[in-house]
Scaffold this motif. Structure first.
Motif, PDB file in Angstrom:
ATOM      1  N   VAL A   1       0.863  -1.174   0.000  1.00  0.00           N
ATOM      2  CA  VAL A   1       0.000   0.000   0.000  1.00  0.00           C
ATOM      3  C   VAL A   1       0.906   1.232   0.000  1.00  0.00           C
ATOM      4  CG1 VAL A   1      -1.753   1.293   1.266  1.00  0.00           C
ATOM      5  CG2 VAL A   1      -1.820  -1.210   1.230  1.00  0.00           C
ATOM      6  N   ILE A   2       0.662   2.162  -0.905  1.00  0.00           N
ATOM      7  CA  ILE A   2       1.556   3.307  -1.080  1.00  0.00           C
ATOM      8  C   ILE A   2       0.924   4.564  -0.491  1.00  0.00           C
ATOM      9  CG2 ILE A   2       2.757   4.769  -2.746  1.00  0.00           C
ATOM     10  CD1 ILE A   2       2.857   2.391  -4.624  1.00  0.00           C
ATOM     11  N   VAL A   3       1.658   5.208   0.395  1.00  0.00           N
ATOM     12  CA  VAL A   3       1.238   6.472   1.000  1.00  0.00           C
ATOM     13  C   VAL A   3       2.220   7.553   0.575  1.00  0.00           C
ATOM     14  CG1 VAL A   3       0.833   7.730   3.145  1.00  0.00           C
ATOM     15  CG2 VAL A   3       0.183   5.308   2.970  1.00  0.00           C
ATOM     16  N   ASP A   4       1.703   8.587  -0.068  1.00  0.00           N
ATOM     17  CA  ASP A   4       2.532   9.706  -0.528  1.00  0.00           C
ATOM     18  C   ASP A   4       2.357  10.899   0.400  1.00  0.00           C
ATOM     19  OD1 ASP A   4       3.630   8.527  -2.898  1.00  0.00           O
ATOM     20  OD2 ASP A   4       1.670   8.753  -3.851  1.00  0.00           O
TER      21      ASP A   4
ATOM     22  N   VAL B   1       3.531  -1.525   3.702  1.00  0.00           N
ATOM     23  CA  VAL B   1       3.195  -0.117   3.485  1.00  0.00           C
ATOM     24  C   VAL B   1       4.452   0.612   3.033  1.00  0.00           C
ATOM     25  CG1 VAL B   1       2.339   2.018   4.511  1.00  0.00           C
ATOM     26  CG2 VAL B   1       1.378  -0.180   5.219  1.00  0.00           C
ATOM     27  N   LEU B   2       4.359   1.286   1.893  1.00  0.00           N
ATOM     28  CA  LEU B   2       5.470   2.059   1.331  1.00  0.00           C
ATOM     29  C   LEU B   2       5.181   3.538   1.508  1.00  0.00           C
ATOM     30  CD1 LEU B   2       8.016   2.512  -0.501  1.00  0.00           C
ATOM     31  CD2 LEU B   2       6.457   2.383  -2.455  1.00  0.00           C
ATOM     32  N   ILE B   3       6.137   4.265   2.095  1.00  0.00           N
ATOM     33  CA  ILE B   3       6.022   5.710   2.278  1.00  0.00           C
ATOM     34  C   ILE B   3       6.902   6.399   1.236  1.00  0.00           C
ATOM     35  CG2 ILE B   3       6.264   7.637   3.872  1.00  0.00           C
ATOM     36  CD1 ILE B   3       4.187   5.534   4.691  1.00  0.00           C
ATOM     37  N   ARG B   4       6.291   7.278   0.452  1.00  0.00           N
ATOM     38  CA  ARG B   4       7.041   8.045  -0.537  1.00  0.00           C
ATOM     39  C   ARG B   4       6.976   9.527  -0.179  1.00  0.00           C
ATOM     40  NH1 ARG B   4       4.943   5.444  -6.209  1.00  0.00           N
ATOM     41  NH2 ARG B   4       3.130   6.707  -5.627  1.00  0.00           N
ATOM     42  N   ALA B   5       8.093  10.202  -0.360  1.00  0.00           N
ATOM     43  CA  ALA B   5       8.152  11.646  -0.097  1.00  0.00           C
ATOM     44  C   ALA B   5       9.262  12.239  -0.944  1.00  0.00           C
ATOM     45  CB  ALA B   5       8.397  11.928   1.389  1.00  0.00           C
TER      46      ALA B   5
ATOM     47  N   PRO C   1       7.405   6.760 -17.827  1.00  0.00           N
ATOM     48  CA  PRO C   1       6.239   6.394 -17.003  1.00  0.00           C
ATOM     49  C   PRO C   1       5.511   5.134 -17.449  1.00  0.00           C
ATOM     50  CG  PRO C   1       6.270   8.760 -17.371  1.00  0.00           C
ATOM     51  CD  PRO C   1       7.356   8.186 -18.215  1.00  0.00           C
ATOM     52  N   ASP C   2       5.662   4.747 -18.718  1.00  0.00           N
ATOM     53  CA  ASP C   2       4.999   3.546 -19.212  1.00  0.00           C
ATOM     54  C   ASP C   2       5.839   2.295 -19.024  1.00  0.00           C
ATOM     55  OD1 ASP C   2       2.749   4.981 -20.079  1.00  0.00           O
ATOM     56  OD2 ASP C   2       3.758   5.532 -21.952  1.00  0.00           O
ATOM     57  N   GLY C   3       7.025   2.437 -18.415  1.00  0.00           N
ATOM     58  CA  GLY C   3       7.876   1.286 -18.188  1.00  0.00           C
ATOM     59  C   GLY C   3       8.785   0.946 -19.346  1.00  0.00           C
ATOM     60  N   HIS C   4       8.890   1.834 -20.327  1.00  0.00           N
ATOM     61  CA  HIS C   4       9.787   1.615 -21.452  1.00  0.00           C
ATOM     62  C   HIS C   4      11.084   2.382 -21.235  1.00  0.00           C
ATOM     63  CE1 HIS C   4       5.687   1.202 -23.577  1.00  0.00           C
ATOM     64  NE2 HIS C   4       6.134  -0.013 -23.270  1.00  0.00           N
TER      65      HIS C   4
ATOM     66  N   ARG D   1       6.889   7.867  -9.641  1.00  0.00           N
ATOM     67  CA  ARG D   1       5.432   7.857  -9.680  1.00  0.00           C
ATOM     68  C   ARG D   1       4.830   8.553  -8.466  1.00  0.00           C
ATOM     69  NH1 ARG D   1       4.919   1.756 -12.157  1.00  0.00           N
ATOM     70  NH2 ARG D   1       4.756   2.400 -14.354  1.00  0.00           N
ATOM     71  N   ARG D   2       5.683   8.973  -7.544  1.00  0.00           N
ATOM     72  CA  ARG D   2       5.226   9.814  -6.447  1.00  0.00           C
ATOM     73  C   ARG D   2       4.614  11.100  -6.971  1.00  0.00           C
ATOM     74  NH1 ARG D   2       6.145  14.044  -3.717  1.00  0.00           N
ATOM     75  NH2 ARG D   2       7.587  14.711  -5.316  1.00  0.00           N
ATOM     76  N   ALA D   3       4.912  11.455  -8.208  1.00  0.00           N
ATOM     77  CA  ALA D   3       4.355  12.670  -8.795  1.00  0.00           C
ATOM     78  C   ALA D   3       2.834  12.628  -8.863  1.00  0.00           C
ATOM     79  CB  ALA D   3       4.935  12.888 -10.197  1.00  0.00           C
TER      80      ALA D   3
END
Length: 464
Positions: A146-149, A232-236, A284-287, A356-358
């Motif tokens: 679960v990602i929390v930004d 749980v993943l925390i991004r900042a 962003p598309d993984g390429h 992708r935190r954007a």
């Protein structure tokens, strides 16, 4: 009589229409509130603030405000959007009653916010359970957390409001820190916490990051103790890249991906990386992205004062046209870095996960489109209550998308588009055989979408 040259039909207008309802698409929001138990949860949580013999339930008032904000309101008086349509929204409090309730809640802000947040957490638990595979925590594990930004934003104050102050961008207002749970590329997101702060509050204040993190984790259904775990993943951004905040994340055993500010020393270490250490970055598309590379910098830095297991990954890329290089950039290439405690995975995948935190910027934009653009009240505690109502409005929209619009294009629509295509549909109220019927306009462009959403909500189990 001369012939009209107007391109529009000539209409005779009067005010005699009855049984007409605007914003009839908001029935999707009302159905979401019922199926998640939000209405009953708010009523129970705010019961201590209901005066004896009062007509209006404080929980209903806060819920009506949240719906009004979701429909585009940005102040307390905009509750009149729902007050004028009692056939849909029931009895709605007057402006003085609403103002008195907000003042009463602000007078005991810590207890009132705790009550509202408790109701939000309970409702989220129901919403995610009912959503099943569409819930953010479905199948969550260390590889799919679960990602929390967490990110801060600036809110301009156009008058002298309590605790408003100058901002680092030479404005005047507030500097709240927000936490959002990410629904992934196929969805949107929902707010977990908004910590209102004066405009001169620091961007990298560790205590504020820790506070908003604690408030956010309490909202997650899967979190029950202090040591959360790697699910749980925390991004900042780099504002969260402080020793105290990363130490706190390590103690709670959270996975993190946090921006890491490069100093001159660390930038020099980049020069010592061999060419074979760099691998192509992804878009962003993984390429594979042309002109961007990533490498691990961990072994070349002294990280003895940082949490154990922390890695530093650096990215270099050609700057955008017109971008100014910084003193830490090298050979005309922009350098950025982030810290993570994820032990495995391709560097390009980890770097893409961090960028992708954007999407958090999209969530902030959504919150500002739901009442956070301008805090309308004078008192600081009053505006804290307002922020809680803003979160309720954003959550109603997010839960409606998660429960009613899954598998449709509306799953990712932002509030403005939802208002134009869904919420603003007109209808007529009819009564027959002791039943009240809401007849949506047959010419509405997204009529089928709305009808399917209402059917989906009707098929969900009632909250226990």
């Amino acid at each position: 009589m001369g012939k009209s040259t107007s391109p529009y039909p000539s209409l005779s207008v009067d005010g005699s229409g009855t049984g007409v309802v605007s914003h009839a698409g908001a029935t999707v929001l009302l159905g979401t509130a019922e199926k998640t138990g939000l209405a009953g949860g708010l009523s129970a949580a705010l019961r201590p603030w209901r005066k004896r013999l009062s007509i209006h339930d404080p929980g209903k008032i806060i819920g009506d405000l949240a719906v009004a904000i979701a429909l585009g309101g940005d102040c307390l008086a905009d509750i009149n959007q729902v007050r004028t349509q009692p056939a849909m929204f029931g009895r709605v409090a007057s402006d003085p009653t609403v103002s008195r309730l907000i003042a009463a809640l602000a007078a005991d802000a810590p207890a009132a916010l705790t009550a509202i947040n408790t109701a939000r957490a309970a409702t989220r638990r129901v919403a995610w359970r009912v959503a099943g595979r569409s819930a953010p925590d479905h199948g969550a594990d260390t590889n799919n957390p679960v990602i929390v930004d967490i990110d801060a934003t600036l809110v301009t104050a156009h008058s002298d409001k309590q605790h408003a102050g100058p901002t680092y961008k030479r404005g005047f207002g507030f500097h709240p820190i927000c936490a959002f749970v990410d629904h992934g590329a196929a969805g949107t997101g929902e707010p977990l916490a908004i910590l209102l702060r004066p405009g001169n509050a620091g961007a990298n204040t560790a205590t504020d990051h820790i506070t908003v993190l604690r408030q956010a984790l309490v909202q997650l259904p899967s979190v029950t103790g202090y040591r959360v775990g790697k699910k749980v993943l925390i991004r900042a951004d780099s504002a969260g890249g402080t020793h105290d905040f990363l130490d706190h994340l390590h103690k709670r055993r959270l996975t993190y991906s946090v921006g890491f500010g490069l100093s001159e020393t660390s930038a020099v270490a980049v020069d010592r990386l061999p060419a074979r250490a760099w691998t192509e970055a992804y878009d962003p598309d993984g390429h594979v992205r042309d002109g961007a590379w990533v490498a691990e910098l961990t072994g070349l830095l002294d990280l003895s004062t940082w949490p154990p297991g922390m890695r530093v990954i650096v990215r270099k890329e050609r700057p955008h046209p017109g971008a100014q290089l910084r003193f830490t950039d090298r050979d005309g290439l922009r350098l950025t870095a982030f810290a993570t405690n994820t032990p495995r995975g391709q560097l390009a995948d980890l770097e893409l996960r961090h960028r992708r935190r954007a999407r958090c910027e999209d969530r902030i934009r959504t919150a500002k489109d739901c009442g956070l653009t301008n805090l309308p009240l004078h008192g600081f505690d009053q505006n804290r209550i307002w922020c809680a109502i803003v979160m309720l409005a954003c959550e109603l929209i997010a839960w409606a998308q998660m429960l009613a619009f899954t598998g449709t294009e509306a799953r990712r629509w932002e509030p403005k588009r939802l208002r134009h295509h869904v919420f603003s549909i007109a209808a007529r109220i009819t009564r027959h055989a002791r039943r009240t019927r809401l007849k949506l306009a047959a010419h509405a462009p997204h009529l089928t979408l709305v009808l399917d959403a209402i059917t989906k909500l009707g098929d969900l189990p009632d909250p226990g």
